[in-house]
Motif scaffolding. Structure first.
Motif, mmCIF file in Angstrom:
data_model
loop_
_atom_site.group_PDB
_atom_site.id
_atom_site.type_symbol
_atom_site.label_atom_id
_atom_site.label_comp_id
_atom_site.label_asym_id
_atom_site.label_seq_id
_atom_site.Cartn_x
_atom_site.Cartn_y
_atom_site.Cartn_z
ATOM 1 N N LEU A 78 0.853 -1.196 0.000
ATOM 2 C CA LEU A 78 0.000 0.000 0.000
ATOM 3 C C LEU A 78 0.886 1.242 0.000
ATOM 4 O O LEU A 78 1.793 1.348 0.825
ATOM 5 N N ILE A 79 0.618 2.149 -0.935
ATOM 6 C CA ILE A 79 1.319 3.443 -0.934
ATOM 7 C C ILE A 79 0.268 4.539 -0.847
ATOM 8 O O ILE A 79 -0.659 4.596 -1.672
ATOM 9 N N ILE A 80 0.398 5.376 0.165
ATOM 10 C CA ILE A 80 -0.482 6.546 0.255
ATOM 11 C C ILE A 80 0.410 7.782 0.219
ATOM 12 O O ILE A 80 1.329 7.917 1.031
ATOM 13 N N LEU A 81 0.131 8.650 -0.730
ATOM 14 C CA LEU A 81 0.905 9.886 -0.875
ATOM 15 C C LEU A 81 0.011 11.066 -0.535
ATOM 16 O O LEU A 81 -1.013 11.286 -1.189
ATOM 17 N N ALA A 82 0.383 11.804 0.487
ATOM 18 C CA ALA A 82 -0.331 13.030 0.836
ATOM 19 C C ALA A 82 0.304 14.169 0.056
ATOM 20 O O ALA A 82 1.494 14.447 0.222
ATOM 21 N N THR A 83 -0.483 14.817 -0.786
ATOM 22 C CA THR A 83 0.035 15.956 -1.544
ATOM 23 C C THR A 83 -1.104 16.830 -2.039
ATOM 24 O O THR A 83 -2.191 16.334 -2.333
ATOM 25 N N ALA A 84 -0.817 18.140 -2.113
ATOM 26 C CA ALA A 84 -1.744 19.070 -2.759
ATOM 27 C C ALA A 84 -1.126 19.576 -4.049
ATOM 28 O O ALA A 84 -1.708 20.418 -4.738
ATOM 29 N N THR A 85 0.082 19.076 -4.351
ATOM 30 C CA THR A 85 0.787 19.506 -5.563
ATOM 31 C C THR A 85 1.224 18.271 -6.360
ATOM 32 O O THR A 85 2.420 17.993 -6.503
ATOM 33 N N PRO A 86 0.244 17.514 -6.878
ATOM 34 C CA PRO A 86 0.577 16.307 -7.644
ATOM 35 C C PRO A 86 1.275 16.668 -8.955
ATOM 36 O O PRO A 86 1.158 17.798 -9.430
ATOM 37 N N ASP A 87 1.982 15.691 -9.529
ATOM 38 C CA ASP A 87 2.655 15.924 -10.817
ATOM 39 C C ASP A 87 1.629 16.337 -11.878
ATOM 40 O O ASP A 87 1.877 17.222 -12.690
ATOM 41 N N ALA A 94 0.860 8.985 -6.366
ATOM 42 C CA ALA A 94 1.236 7.751 -5.651
ATOM 43 C C ALA A 94 1.485 6.610 -6.636
ATOM 44 O O ALA A 94 2.354 5.752 -6.409
ATOM 45 N N VAL A 95 0.730 6.592 -7.720
ATOM 46 C CA VAL A 95 0.884 5.537 -8.722
ATOM 47 C C VAL A 95 2.208 5.736 -9.481
ATOM 48 O O VAL A 95 2.893 4.767 -9.827
ATOM 49 N N THR A 96 2.568 6.988 -9.721
ATOM 50 C CA THR A 96 3.864 7.290 -10.340
ATOM 51 C C THR A 96 4.999 6.862 -9.412
ATOM 52 O O THR A 96 6.004 6.297 -9.854
ATOM 53 N N VAL A 97 4.823 7.113 -8.113
ATOM 54 C CA VAL A 97 5.826 6.679 -7.131
ATOM 55 C C VAL A 97 5.949 5.159 -7.171
ATOM 56 O O VAL A 97 7.062 4.599 -7.198
ATOM 57 N N GLN A 98 4.811 4.484 -7.205
ATOM 58 C CA GLN A 98 4.792 3.015 -7.264
ATOM 59 C C GLN A 98 5.604 2.545 -8.478
ATOM 60 O O GLN A 98 6.464 1.658 -8.370
ATOM 61 N N GLN A 99 5.350 3.187 -9.619
ATOM 62 C CA GLN A 99 6.049 2.804 -10.859
ATOM 63 C C GLN A 99 7.550 3.095 -10.743
ATOM 64 O O GLN A 99 8.381 2.253 -11.094
ATOM 65 N N LYS A 100 7.915 4.254 -10.193
ATOM 66 C CA LYS A 100 9.334 4.609 -10.072
ATOM 67 C C LYS A 100 10.061 3.711 -9.074
ATOM 68 O O LYS A 100 11.278 3.560 -9.140
ATOM 69 N N PHE A 107 -1.546 -1.561 -4.063
ATOM 70 C CA PHE A 107 -2.313 -0.427 -4.598
ATOM 71 C C PHE A 107 -1.803 0.884 -4.016
ATOM 72 O O PHE A 107 -1.168 0.902 -2.956
ATOM 73 N N ALA A 108 -2.068 1.967 -4.756
ATOM 74 C CA ALA A 108 -1.512 3.274 -4.395
ATOM 75 C C ALA A 108 -2.520 4.362 -4.714
ATOM 76 O O ALA A 108 -3.189 4.306 -5.740
ATOM 77 N N PHE A 109 -2.610 5.340 -3.816
ATOM 78 C CA PHE A 109 -3.498 6.482 -4.094
ATOM 79 C C PHE A 109 -3.025 7.717 -3.336
ATOM 80 O O PHE A 109 -2.241 7.607 -2.392
#
Ligand code: ACO
Length: 325
Positions: A78-87, A94-100, A107-109
């Motif tokens: 599980l990847i959870i990324l807290a951000t207000a400035t997504p790519d 979070a999905v980009t992070v998962q891929q990188k 799953f990632a969100f």
């Protein structure tokens, strides 16, 4: 009784190389080092390089957190990324992070609660872990606020910076007492009536632009202390703990005056406050995990310590999590 608790296995953080000082800002807008330090406590902030995105900052912090935990990305589901400035508007960063990170399982969100984002994200991860939907979570706060600042507006551009912090969490069996390691309680709040006090004046559905951050600073300040103290007191009463029991108070790093006033109202010893804003500014959802990682790496945070995390930000959103290290 045995229950599940989410314990922290490792932390990591990353700041972009470029450090922008108050003196440099004073050459860009009508401000001064003295004004910024006196009103906020901030002396410098870090700014992402051209072509360096929120997901890049997040991956660097995540990689360090995985290293500290002695794990690889393959151990995470599980990847959870807290951000207000997504790519991008989508997919979730979070999905980009998962891929990188080279991960195709789990799953990632993203979680979007601005400056409260990290508290929202670890509370969310904690719920998924305790109910068994995931085994090990990578929770990241990462922001490139430099990209949504109006660099001609001295009332906002001096306050924020870029950065990322991450934590690896795992669910373990525990006794169900406050002596347990892990997240003991979390309390989240929001009130959309305050949306106009701190917002970005653009977005895909409204203007089809990214927009710039706008803030009524005095109004934010007026509400911040009471909102912060409310949720921290909720966390104390839910666990039968108090300010004296705390080892570390790790607030969202918005403004030194808000932090000091909140700690004073809560009766928290100033020596227990972790402060990183002097050299980082307000990095929104990244500020708490950046501060936690700093205090872990310099040896302040030790196994068994009782730690209060709290934040308040745009929405308004606010929240607190109490955990034992
Ligand atoms: N440099 C010099 N002067 C400035 C600057 C600056 N960077 N910014 C504003 N001023 C001026 C104003 O124009 C005003 O001048 P005037 O009296 O001639 O009109 C004067 O300073 C006072 O402005 P105020 O807004 O009243 O200043 P205040 O003492 O309220 O401090 C601040 C402003 C620091 C933003 C304060 O309101 C604050 O800390 N608010 C909380 C906001 C915050 O931390 N937000 C972060 C995001 S939200 C969060 O993360 C919780």
């Amino acid at each position: 009784m045995t229950i599940k608790r989410s314990i922290v296995l490792g932390t990591g953080s990353y700041l972009p190389q470029r450090r922008l000082t108050n003196a440099e800002l004073a050459e860009m807008v009508d401000t001064s080092d003295e004004w910024i330090v006196q009103r906020t406590g901030i002396r410098a902030r870090h700014i992402a390089a051209e072509g360096e995105f929120t997901s890049d900052l997040a991956v660097k912090a995540a990689t360090r957190a995985l290293e500290a935990a002695g794990l690889t990305a393959q151990d995470i589901d599980l990847i959870i990324l807290a951000t207000a400035t997504p790519d991008n508007t989508f997919p979730a960063s979070a999905v980009t992070v998962q891929q990188k990170l080279g991960l195709t399982s789990g799953f990632a969100f993203d979680v979007h609660a601005v400056c409260s984002g990290f508290v929202y994200a670890i509370s969310t991860a904690d719920a998924y872990l305790r109910c068994g939907m995931a085994k090990r979570a990578l929770v990241i706060g990462a922001e490139t606020f430099s990209r949504i600042l109006d660099w001609t507006d001295r009332t906002t551009c001096v306050l924020f910076g870029d950065g990322a912090g991450a934590m690896v969490l795992e669910a373990v069996e525990a006794e169900g007492t406050t002596a347990d390691r892990g997240i003991l309680t979390s309390h989240l709040r929001s009130d959309g009536n305050h949306r106009d006090k701190l917002y970005v004046d653009g977005g895909p559905s409204s203007t089809q632009t990214v927009g710039h951050l706008r803030m009524q600073g005095k109004e934010v300040f007026r509400h911040a202390v009471s909102m912060i103290t409310d949720v921290v007191e909720d966390a104390f009463s839910a666990t039968g703990t108090d300010a004296d029991a705390l080892d570390w108070f790790i607030p969202h790093q918005a403004n030194r005056r808000i932090i000091d006033a909140s700690a004073k109202k809560l009766g928290i010893d100033p020596a227990k406050i972790v402060i990183t804003l002097e050299d980082q500014g307000n990095t929104s959802a990244a500020s708490i995990p950046l501060a936690v990682d700093a205090a872990v790496r310099d040896g302040r945070i030790k196994r068994g310590d009782l730690i209060m995390l709290e934040a308040m930000g745009g929405g308004f959103t606010w929240g607190a999590s109490l955990l034992r290290w």
